[in-house]
Design a protein around this motif. Sequence first.
Motif, mmCIF file in Angstrom:
data_model
loop_
_atom_site.group_PDB
_atom_site.id
_atom_site.type_symbol
_atom_site.label_atom_id
_atom_site.label_comp_id
_atom_site.label_asym_id
_atom_site.label_seq_id
_atom_site.Cartn_x
_atom_site.Cartn_y
_atom_site.Cartn_z
ATOM 1 N N CYS A 8 -3.894 16.643 0.496
ATOM 2 C CA CYS A 8 -2.797 15.677 0.709
ATOM 3 C C CYS A 8 -3.346 14.380 1.302
ATOM 4 O O CYS A 8 -2.925 13.285 0.917
ATOM 5 N N LEU A 9 -4.284 14.529 2.222
ATOM 6 C CA LEU A 9 -4.841 13.330 2.855
ATOM 7 C C LEU A 9 -5.664 12.507 1.864
ATOM 8 O O LEU A 9 -5.589 11.279 1.847
ATOM 9 N N ALA A 59 -3.350 10.516 -0.266
ATOM 10 C CA ALA A 59 -2.739 9.396 0.460
ATOM 11 C C ALA A 59 -3.737 8.277 0.723
ATOM 12 O O ALA A 59 -3.462 7.109 0.444
ATOM 13 N N LEU A 60 -4.909 8.633 1.244
ATOM 14 C CA LEU A 60 -5.874 7.592 1.605
ATOM 15 C C LEU A 60 -6.305 6.796 0.374
ATOM 16 O O LEU A 60 -6.524 5.598 0.433
ATOM 17 N N ASN A 71 2.447 1.708 -3.384
ATOM 18 C CA ASN A 71 1.526 2.316 -4.357
ATOM 19 C C ASN A 71 1.519 3.839 -4.211
ATOM 20 O O ASN A 71 1.511 4.574 -5.197
ATOM 21 N N TYR A 72 1.549 4.285 -2.970
ATOM 22 C CA TYR A 72 1.564 5.736 -2.712
ATOM 23 C C TYR A 72 2.852 6.360 -3.257
ATOM 24 O O TYR A 72 2.824 7.351 -3.989
ATOM 25 N N LEU A 130 -4.521 6.191 -2.353
ATOM 26 C CA LEU A 130 -3.453 5.303 -2.825
ATOM 27 C C LEU A 130 -3.074 4.257 -1.789
ATOM 28 O O LEU A 130 -2.481 3.228 -2.130
ATOM 29 N N LEU A 131 -3.413 4.501 -0.529
ATOM 30 C CA LEU A 131 -3.091 3.520 0.514
ATOM 31 C C LEU A 131 -4.192 2.473 0.680
ATOM 32 O O LEU A 131 -4.049 1.553 1.475
ATOM 33 N N PRO A 134 4.968 12.632 -7.557
ATOM 34 C CA PRO A 134 5.405 13.317 -8.785
ATOM 35 C C PRO A 134 6.921 13.249 -9.028
ATOM 36 O O PRO A 134 7.356 13.310 -10.170
ATOM 37 N N LEU A 155 3.889 11.416 4.001
ATOM 38 C CA LEU A 155 2.506 11.017 4.293
ATOM 39 C C LEU A 155 1.837 12.088 5.146
ATOM 40 O O LEU A 155 2.457 12.582 6.096
ATOM 41 N N PRO A 156 0.604 12.449 4.837
ATOM 42 C CA PRO A 156 -0.105 13.345 5.768
ATOM 43 C C PRO A 156 -0.415 12.582 7.053
ATOM 44 O O PRO A 156 -0.635 11.370 7.016
ATOM 45 N N ARG A 211 0.853 -1.203 0.000
ATOM 46 C CA ARG A 211 0.000 0.000 0.000
ATOM 47 C C ARG A 211 0.880 1.241 0.000
ATOM 48 O O ARG A 211 0.627 2.199 -0.737
ATOM 49 N N PHE A 212 1.900 1.209 0.824
ATOM 50 C CA PHE A 212 2.820 2.349 0.873
ATOM 51 C C PHE A 212 3.553 2.482 -0.471
ATOM 52 O O PHE A 212 3.759 3.592 -0.972
ATOM 53 N N PRO A 270 -17.538 9.160 -3.729
ATOM 54 C CA PRO A 270 -16.663 9.293 -2.554
ATOM 55 C C PRO A 270 -16.947 10.583 -1.796
ATOM 56 O O PRO A 270 -17.524 11.518 -2.349
ATOM 57 N N TYR A 316 -22.194 12.747 4.919
ATOM 58 C CA TYR A 316 -20.905 12.272 5.409
ATOM 59 C C TYR A 316 -20.759 12.680 6.866
ATOM 60 O O TYR A 316 -20.318 13.764 7.195
ATOM 61 N N ASP A 376 -6.448 -0.754 -0.152
ATOM 62 C CA ASP A 376 -6.002 -2.048 -0.667
ATOM 63 C C ASP A 376 -6.231 -2.173 -2.169
ATOM 64 O O ASP A 376 -5.511 -2.859 -2.868
ATOM 65 N N ALA A 377 -7.260 -1.512 -2.649
ATOM 66 C CA ALA A 377 -7.581 -1.600 -4.078
ATOM 67 C C ALA A 377 -6.431 -1.006 -4.904
ATOM 68 O O ALA A 377 -5.706 -0.143 -4.429
ATOM 69 N N PRO A 378 -6.280 -1.479 -6.149
ATOM 70 C CA PRO A 378 -5.188 -0.947 -6.978
ATOM 71 C C PRO A 378 -5.528 0.438 -7.531
ATOM 72 O O PRO A 378 -5.669 0.623 -8.732
ATOM 73 N N ASN A 379 -5.678 1.370 -6.649
ATOM 74 C CA ASN A 379 -6.033 2.728 -7.064
ATOM 75 C C ASN A 379 -4.833 3.447 -7.666
ATOM 76 O O ASN A 379 -3.691 3.166 -7.327
ATOM 77 N N ARG A 380 -5.136 4.394 -8.521
ATOM 78 C CA ARG A 380 -4.079 5.209 -9.117
ATOM 79 C C ARG A 380 -4.408 6.690 -8.913
ATOM 80 O O ARG A 380 -5.534 7.028 -8.554
ATOM 81 N N ALA A 381 -3.437 7.530 -9.209
ATOM 82 C CA ALA A 381 -3.670 8.979 -9.065
ATOM 83 C C ALA A 381 -2.659 9.750 -9.893
ATOM 84 O O ALA A 381 -1.572 9.247 -10.173
ATOM 85 N N PHE A 419 -1.135 13.740 -9.885
ATOM 86 C CA PHE A 419 -1.163 15.051 -9.234
ATOM 87 C C PHE A 419 0.229 15.665 -9.279
ATOM 88 O O PHE A 419 1.231 14.941 -9.334
ATOM 89 N N HIS A 453 3.301 6.781 -7.030
ATOM 90 C CA HIS A 453 2.520 7.837 -7.681
ATOM 91 C C HIS A 453 3.028 9.241 -7.358
ATOM 92 O O HIS A 453 2.441 10.227 -7.784
#
Lengths: 384, 423
Positions: free
Chosen positions: B301-302, B305-306, A51-52, B308-309, A57, A72-73, A48-49, B335, A374, B311-316, B318, A55
């Motif tokens: 920023c959060l 991070a959330l 993946n972050y 991309l962190l 830049p 990380l925030p 997971r980290f 969302p 929310y 479990d799903a193979p998310n992308r971004a 920025f 991405h």
Amino acid sequence: MSAPVEITQCIESLLTAPLYGLDPKARHSSLLALLKIELAYACDRNPRFRNYVEHWPVHFHTADTIADLPYLPVGAFKATPTLALVDANEIKRTLTSSATTGQVPSRVVLDAETAKRMTKGVITIIRDFIGPARRPYLVIDTPENLSTQAELGARGAAIQGLGSFATEVVCCLRRDPEGNTSLDLEKLLDCAAKWREAEVLAYGFTYVIWTHLAQPLQRQGVTLDIPNIRVLHSGGWKRLEREAVTRDVFIRGVASVFGCSADRVIDFYGMVENVGVVYPDCEHGNKHVPAFAEVVVRNPLTLAPVAAGQQGLVQVCSVLPTSFPGFLVLTDDMAEIIDYDECPCGRLGTSFRFAGRVPKAEVRGCGNLETTRYQQGQGNGLHE
Amino acid sequence: MVCMNDLMLTQEVHSPQEITCGAQRLREIARQKEIAPQTVLEVFEQWAAALDVRELREVPGLAFLRLWLRRGTLEPVLLRELGPDFLNGGWRKDGRARLRAFPLGVVGHWPAGNIEIQPVLSLTCAFLGGNGCLVRVPRGLLEITQQIMEKLQEVDRYGVLTERTFMVSFDHSRTNLHEAMAQAVDGAMIWGGAEAVSQVRKLPFPHWARVVVFGPRLSVAAMDAEAWGDRAERSSWCRRIARDVWQFEQRACSSPQALFLEFCDERDPDEFVKDLGEAFQEENRLHPRRQIEPSLTSGICLARALWLLEDAPNRAVFPASPDWTILLGRGTEIPKPTQGRTLSVLLVDDLLEVISKFDGTVQTLGLAVKSAQREEKLAQAAGRSGVDRVVKMGRMHLFSSPWDGVDLIRPMVRLVRHVRSQE
């Protein structure tokens, strides 16, 4: 799995280096190199980290400065599952942040190595401010916060982190069966009589010291007369600001009840996500970055580092953790950079001053559904 | 106690009496001097022209306001909401009776603090009904509202609208002033976020007061595979969604927070996201931020991070700055909005399925769909699922009536029925 030897050796070398005496450029270069290795390690350990980071830049291998590395925030440590770089059976302790009611606390996991470094980091820093001697330790809190548990809050962690300086530990607050906290004045007066001539260390959360010790003693007109005490406090000013208690009023008030000089009351900034690093105020009111850490203050508009004299969002950096990816953490705090080289106190490197929490958004418009769809959150949805 | 001669300039008020007194004056004017809709339209037309000045060009939404004030925009709105006789200021036959619209009297306006032109937009709706307007201007909008209203003052030579305006400013925590304002009005137009709206709704309005609430809502966009897969058109669609995202920092109820992309095996969503990134970059070059609240930077920023962190193979995609963010993944749920130019691009198998799951939260659905037949089905499904506006992507903020499914002018007039005594 333990962190690779290359990492642990580099950390050790920075932990034993002159705390505030390294040339800023040389220090930056060693930290940058080590942080890159740590990031690569963290990416291997946590998909997971990774993946972050992938991405981000700027690819961290090509980064020229610490400010370019992926951070990380702080809110990311509230995510579930908890971000970890070690297997569950290696976790010795989980630290939780002091979240206010209704908020989710941050959680960071410590393995034995990281926990050891955390203690060492804090001791090294505090020693620079109060000296190495062991001394009586007055905990301005209840004994419940002294107990060793697998999960430890920010208050407990701070209290225990200073335990290494103690010859004896006394808690001067007590909790009644209804959960109300009050000052154990008799015990406190006994200690004061016993410790009158001694070097003493006291610690408590800022608002706890004010609410449960300074104010009651002021009301009763009691002065403890422990002139050689060092009163360390942390935890932020938010609650006291609400009561219009300024930093100056606090320091003078606390110094007067202990009968010590105002420079013996020392505020420090720290957070569980930045394990092993605390930032006490020097005699010029500035906070300093130790050899094994860095602070970047970022312009909220660009996220680029600010120049000296400017304010921005605080990013803390530490090479100490290897059990969770807390190397580079963007906090929800604001600070002002005082200087990037040297403070009149003689400590080299970045010096800064804390400038409060990031204020909540004031403008919330017709697209704000916070309190309906929310339901997580921040609340105030007034018209401006 | 102060009763201003010039109520148009925003007054910082301190006591309930100041509000009561100003409102009383507005009510007297509204009762004594009728104002013909044609006169209002005439002044508005001149106002639109006067707003075409360099110093106001950068104000977000000002182009919309100028367009809104044009006779060509408003006449059809009045015709649809109140009919041709209203435009001519007359009665219309209704069987053996006749009907005519009259102003409510004084309309109180509680605009949200996030849309620069909203105090003025709200006010124009009530003017068209012939009402006096008591407007609470949010602190952050004082200067810009002032600049816009000064242009009205310039063109309103006889003061027909100026004398019907009382702009006030006071801290949002001054409950007694909010209450005084509520008690002094015959109608209210309330805009804003959930908590703000619920607080204003609780105020002690007179039992006859008509209260219309706009917001809180959110909006989304959707593209079918043919639309985003068409390379020739893709850049243009990307520019359109970028424009919708940029306006009002995504804080408006009509701002798209998510873009649903219908999945298709033959088309690569990465290509689309690349083009979208370029469009965002360009929009940012044209309209860079001048300032940002630190809490929004933290939130952006959060969100990155959330996402991309997970479990799903998310992308971004920025930049290093908080200027814009594209979050790419799969999912049919909207969302939690981050705002601040943060768009979630979600791949879905079937747009119809997603739209059918919307609830009343969604105000506007921006569409980019190739087939008219398909669009018809999607619009029907959106309408059934609580969506109030279905528009072309790129035109999501175009202010029009009805808004939030409610007429803008009609609620602020009373239709009086007259049955002649001799019949």
